[in-house]
Scaffold this active site. Sequence first.
Site, short mmCIF file in Angstrom:
data_model
loop_
_atom_site.label_atom_id
_atom_site.label_comp_id
_atom_site.label_asym_id
_atom_site.label_seq_id
_atom_site.Cartn_x
_atom_site.Cartn_y
_atom_site.Cartn_z
N ASP A 25 0.83 -1.21 0.00
CA ASP A 25 0.00 0.00 0.00
C ASP A 25 0.87 1.26 0.00
OD1 ASP A 25 -2.39 1.37 -0.02
OD2 ASP A 25 -2.61 1.36 2.16
N ASN A 73 -11.05 -2.76 -5.06
CA ASN A 73 -10.36 -1.74 -5.87
C ASN A 73 -11.10 -1.40 -7.17
OD1 ASN A 73 -7.03 -2.84 -4.82
ND2 ASN A 73 -8.22 -1.07 -4.10
C1 IPE Z 1 -5.33 -2.75 -0.12
O1 IPE Z 1 -5.01 -1.40 -0.27
C2 IPE Z 1 -5.33 -3.45 -1.44
C3 IPE Z 1 -4.04 -3.57 -2.12
C4 IPE Z 1 -2.88 -3.20 -1.64
C5 IPE Z 1 -4.08 -4.18 -3.40
P1 IPE Z 1 -6.16 -0.30 -0.36
O2 IPE Z 1 -5.47 1.02 -0.51
O3 IPE Z 1 -7.13 -0.65 -1.44
O4 IPE Z 1 -6.87 -0.43 1.04
P2 IPE Z 1 -7.86 0.55 1.79
O5 IPE Z 1 -8.93 0.93 0.80
O6 IPE Z 1 -7.07 1.76 2.22
O7 IPE Z 1 -8.38 -0.21 2.97
C1 IPE Z 2 -1.78 0.20 -3.26
O1 IPE Z 2 -1.50 1.55 -3.30
C2 IPE Z 2 -1.94 -0.39 -4.63
C3 IPE Z 2 -3.32 -0.76 -4.98
C4 IPE Z 2 -4.33 -0.74 -4.16
C5 IPE Z 2 -3.55 -1.22 -6.33
P1 IPE Z 2 -2.64 2.64 -3.25
O2 IPE Z 2 -3.03 2.97 -4.67
O3 IPE Z 2 -3.76 2.21 -2.40
O4 IPE Z 2 -1.88 3.86 -2.62
P2 IPE Z 2 -2.48 4.92 -1.60
O5 IPE Z 2 -3.01 4.17 -0.42
O6 IPE Z 2 -3.55 5.66 -2.34
O7 IPE Z 2 -1.32 5.78 -1.27
MG MG Z 3 -4.13 2.44 -0.41
#
Ligand code: IPE
Ligand code: IPE
Ligand code: MG
Length: 250
Positions: A25, A73
Amino acid sequence: MTLNAPRSTPNGASHPPQHIAIVMDGNGRWARRRFLPRLAGHKQGVESLRRCLKACAARGVAVLTVFAFSSENWNRPQDEVSGLMELMGKALLREVPQLVEDGVRLFFIGERGGLSAGMRDALAQAEAATAQGARMVLNVCFNYGGRWDIAQAAAALAARGEAITEASLHGAMAMGHVPDPDLLIRTGGELRISNFLLWQAAYAELYFTDALWPDFDEAALDAAIADFAARERRFGRTSEQVVGVEPSTC
Ligand code: IPE
Ligand code: IPE
Ligand code: MG
């Protein structure tokens, strides 16, 4: 990617975690801090995964499981979702030959039905191409949710008329081919699981770091492994049982 010979963990522990799972993340925030589009963060995230896989192999980790795209997502803006799908397709074309060379066996964990036919083919081809890999397993959770996995496993058992037990459920789940994770890392500073490995993480050691995923380097991995090595895994027993010392009577 070139893999080095396994070595012991920095703090001298002889047994690194055999299975590390990571919620990768923080890609979006990494990009935003640089005034870049979110997709630039995801691209850098692929680089970070390549580096992390190599480092895990060098440390004798047998299984790496990463959360790449969650069931939730899909709720992101359409251009980010399509960008992530495109990135996955391109990453596979670029990385699979090296994975084959390095003996890494790739599994995609998640609901294939929700993906395009082209993506389903690409995932199946990558799995087939790496099927002989015997050095390390890389599970990529893609269109994955822990609740989905539990539900699909229960439905599969019910359809076959099999009893639902802990053992049968475990075997029917999408990660039935590997032992449960020992260490579950989440980068990006959030203190939640976000529907990742709900069943399999029952006894994982949890490690949260503020490092954003593109910044998670070898030193950050070593810090997580060192933290893991200092934990006492009791699995319900007492500390005295674990260290083999009789509890004092008082
Ligand atoms: C979790 O990250 C999913 C992945 C890393 C693929 P998110 O960024 O989607 O999680 P939330 O929405 O903050 O819980
Ligand atoms: C995790 O990074 C990757 C996916 C969920 C695909 P994020 O895209 O959630 O990154 P932040 O949380 O917005 O920084
Ligand atoms: Mg995230």
